[in-house]
Design an enzyme around this catalytic site. Structure first.
Site, mmCIF file in Angstrom:
data_model
loop_
_atom_site.group_PDB
_atom_site.id
_atom_site.type_symbol
_atom_site.label_atom_id
_atom_site.label_comp_id
_atom_site.label_asym_id
_atom_site.label_seq_id
_atom_site.Cartn_x
_atom_site.Cartn_y
_atom_site.Cartn_z
ATOM 1 N N GLY A 238 0.816 -1.135 -0.121
ATOM 2 C CA GLY A 238 -0.105 -0.069 -0.142
ATOM 3 C C GLY A 238 0.704 1.225 0.025
ATOM 4 O O GLY A 238 0.097 2.314 -0.015
ATOM 5 N N PRO A 273 4.813 -5.011 -0.677
ATOM 6 C CA PRO A 273 4.548 -3.632 -1.460
ATOM 7 C C PRO A 273 4.584 -4.233 -2.913
ATOM 8 O O PRO A 273 5.447 -5.216 -3.308
ATOM 9 C CB PRO A 273 6.111 -3.137 -1.252
ATOM 10 N N GLY A 274 3.772 -3.481 -3.686
ATOM 11 C CA GLY A 274 3.697 -3.968 -5.155
ATOM 12 C C GLY A 274 3.883 -2.471 -5.804
ATOM 13 O O GLY A 274 5.141 -2.359 -6.341
ATOM 14 N N ARG A 275 2.929 -1.625 -5.773
ATOM 15 C CA ARG A 275 3.265 -0.188 -6.393
ATOM 16 C C ARG A 275 4.451 0.451 -6.268
ATOM 17 O O ARG A 275 5.168 0.726 -7.008
ATOM 18 C CB ARG A 275 2.137 0.618 -6.074
ATOM 19 N N ARG A 311 -5.671 2.539 -15.364
ATOM 20 C CA ARG A 311 -5.795 3.319 -14.344
ATOM 21 C C ARG A 311 -6.593 4.738 -14.367
ATOM 22 O O ARG A 311 -7.493 5.203 -13.540
ATOM 23 C CB ARG A 311 -4.389 3.528 -13.376
ATOM 24 N N TYR A 315 -9.959 4.737 -12.085
ATOM 25 C CA TYR A 315 -9.780 5.611 -10.865
ATOM 26 C C TYR A 315 -9.785 6.921 -10.951
ATOM 27 O O TYR A 315 -9.360 7.810 -10.379
ATOM 28 C CB TYR A 315 -8.694 5.151 -9.967
ATOM 29 N N CYS A 341 -14.295 2.250 -27.953
ATOM 30 C CA CYS A 341 -15.360 2.980 -27.997
ATOM 31 C C CYS A 341 -16.041 3.074 -26.388
ATOM 32 O O CYS A 341 -17.199 2.472 -26.217
ATOM 33 C CB CYS A 341 -16.064 1.942 -28.823
ATOM 34 N N GLU A 342 -15.364 3.983 -25.781
ATOM 35 C CA GLU A 342 -15.966 4.332 -24.469
ATOM 36 C C GLU A 342 -15.624 5.656 -24.024
ATOM 37 O O GLU A 342 -14.468 5.957 -24.493
ATOM 38 C CB GLU A 342 -15.379 3.446 -23.572
ATOM 39 N N TYR A 369 0.316 -2.016 -12.222
ATOM 40 C CA TYR A 369 -1.133 -1.851 -12.354
ATOM 41 C C TYR A 369 -1.405 -1.304 -13.943
ATOM 42 O O TYR A 369 -2.425 -0.642 -14.051
ATOM 43 C CB TYR A 369 -1.989 -1.113 -11.427
HETATM 44 C C1 LIG Z 1 -2.556 -5.174 -3.901
HETATM 45 C C2 LIG Z 1 -2.261 -6.011 -2.486
HETATM 46 C C3 LIG Z 1 -0.937 -5.619 -2.070
HETATM 47 C C4 LIG Z 1 -0.077 -4.723 -2.945
HETATM 48 O O1 LIG Z 1 -0.487 -3.300 -2.696
HETATM 49 P P1 LIG Z 1 0.227 -2.041 -3.563
HETATM 50 O O2 LIG Z 1 -0.476 -0.817 -3.225
HETATM 51 O O3 LIG Z 1 0.589 -2.272 -4.687
HETATM 52 O O4 LIG Z 1 1.595 -2.056 -2.551
HETATM 53 C C5 LIG Z 1 -0.296 -6.012 -1.009
HETATM 54 N N1 LIG Z 1 -1.052 -6.870 -0.320
HETATM 55 C C6 LIG Z 1 -2.387 -7.202 -0.683
HETATM 56 C C7 LIG Z 1 -3.101 -8.343 0.156
HETATM 57 C C8 LIG Z 1 -2.752 -6.826 -1.713
HETATM 58 O O5 LIG Z 1 -4.212 -7.081 -2.075
#
Ligand SMILES: *Cc1c(COP(=O)(O)O)cnc(C)c1O
Length: 414
Positions: A238, A273-275, A311, A315, A341-342, A369
């Site tokens: 997150g 962490p992802g993002r 995205r 959002y 077409c949107e 994402y």
């Molecule tokens: C999506 C998700 C993440 C990664 O979130 P980021 O905002 O990309 O860091 C981590 N844990 C869970 C359970 C998620 O669903």
């Protein structure tokens, strides 16, 4: 800087983006190995008093080359489906470093993850815990579990990517978690190993994370007092990134704050962490097809669309857009839109750009994402993906063809 302007042109490391567009075509995603490495290391090497494991959230960008690179750097992985588990294994990731999140795991997915020997199931409901127990009993292999609790904190982010409020489908209410832990601890088929949460995405302030942590620590301490020790605390993902003018904390600041609050408790820290690992390590390249002026607005119609990069449409996300090459033209305000077409099919709105048909545009911070949320809507083949490494680059996913689009489909019998 992995993406910087030199000699009037945006580069990915040493490679001019126009060269990639020429050879691979557009639209395409371009990732930087150096940027991915630096962002992951910021997490991995952040000092903490406790041992820690960084479980990269695969859904942010699940390209095999990205997973391969992160696995080589020592990453664990946070998965949300059996497909993601297979990707991690195919990329050389270790099952023993995988945590499995998500509210709707099927018994089949549970069985596969159990057989692979994952590190932990992050269980999100009492009903899921029961099914996992049955699966583990059948296989005669105890399942390692953490409960993902819902700490009921507001992460102050877009409502679609907030997940830790009571009203959300995610996690187990704190009040019921203690009793569920007791049940899990009493089962011969379950091994309680941790406690988890994940409160949302693109969070740019430490306060909500620390509020959630306090609630986790409170529950942790009650569990320990009740004779249910935990090996790890999983804070989820997150952490936000800077798309425009946000000022998110650095991973090191976040890890330090968590580590201090956890103090002497003998637990390992997990982060998902992802993002924050991949967003800034990628750009989306698209070419201007037409410029269209109406009484109301100017449109730059490009060959990339919402099916490639969702995205903005989903959002209303703001992502920086710039022309790849400097050109001596007059700038104008444009909506950058795709061929789908949107009316929701836009990449950016009301941007000052100096454009002509044929120009290349780069959408910044598109590593997270982006491709992973892409689809074949409007029967558009998904974009190519490229990983740049110094002065070289690798095509890490070829553009989809018509054959890819209809694979698995058949016409009616005679
Ligand atoms: C999506 C998700 C993440 C990664 O979130 P980021 O905002 O990309 O860091 C981590 N844990 C869970 C359970 C998620 O669903």
């Amino acid at each position: 800087m992995a993406f910087a302007r030199r000699d009037g042109e945006l580069h990915a490391e040493q490679v001019p983006l126009s060269a990639i567009a020429r050879e691979v075509g557009t639209p395409c995603y371009v990732y930087s190995r150096a940027a991915l490495t630096a962002r992951f290391r910021a997490w991995r090497d952040a000092p903490a008093a406790q041992p820690k494991l960084i479980c990269y959230a695969v859904k942010a960008n699940s390209n095999l080359a990205v997973l391969d690179l992160l696995a080589r750097l020592g990453a664990g992985f946070d998965i949300v489906s059996g497909g993601e588990l297979q990707r991690v294994l195919a990329a050389g990731g270790a099952a023993s470093r995988v945590v499995f999140s998500g509210v709707g795991k099927t018994p089949q997915e549970m069985a596969e993850a159990l057989a692979a020997g994952i590190r932990c199931f992050n269980v999100e409901s009492a009903a899921e815990l029961e099914v996992l127990e049955e699966v583990a009993a059948e296989r005669r292999r105890p399942a390692p579990v953490a409960l993902r609790v819902n700490p009921d904190v507001d992460p102050a982010t877009h409502p679609y990517i907030a997940t830790g409020l009571r009203a959300h489908k995610f996690g187990i209410e704190l009040e019921g978690a203690f009793d569920l832990y007791r049940r899990a601890a009493a089962s011969p088929h379950l091994r309680v190993v941790g406690l988890a949460c994940h409160i949302g995405s693109q969070i740019t302030d430490l306060a909500p994370f620390l509020a959630a942590l306090d609630r986790l620590l409170d529950l942790h301490d009650r569990l320990v007092a009740a004779g249910i020790p935990l090996r790890h605390l999983d804070l989820g993902g997150g952490l936000g990134v800077r798309y425009r003018d946000e000022t998110p904390p650095e991973p090191g600041d976040y890890v330090r704050a968590v580590s201090q609050r956890v103090g002497a408790r003998p637990v390992e820290l997990l982060f998902e962490p992802g993002r924050s690992v991949v967003a800034g390590a990628g750009v989306f390249l698209t070419r201007v097809l037409y410029l269209k002026r109406t009484a109301e607005r100017n449109f730059a119609i490009v060959d990339g669309a919402m099916n490639d990069l969702l995205r903005p449409a989903l959002y209303d996300a703001w992502m920086a857009v710039e022309a790849v090459s400097d050109a001596p033209r007059e700038a104008d305000r444009y909506d950058v839109v795709g061929p789908v077409c949107e009316s929701g099919d836009f990449l950016a709105r009301d941007r000052l750009l100096a454009l002509a048909p044929g120009d290349l545009l780069a959408v910044r911070d598109a590593g997270a994402y982006g491709f992973s949320m892409s689809s074949n809507y409007n029967s558009r083949g998904r974009a190519a993906e490229v990983l740049v490494d110094g002065d070289r680059y690798h095509l890490v996913r070829r553009r989809e063809t018509f054959a890819d689009l209809v694979r698995g489909e058949t016409r009616l019998p005679e």
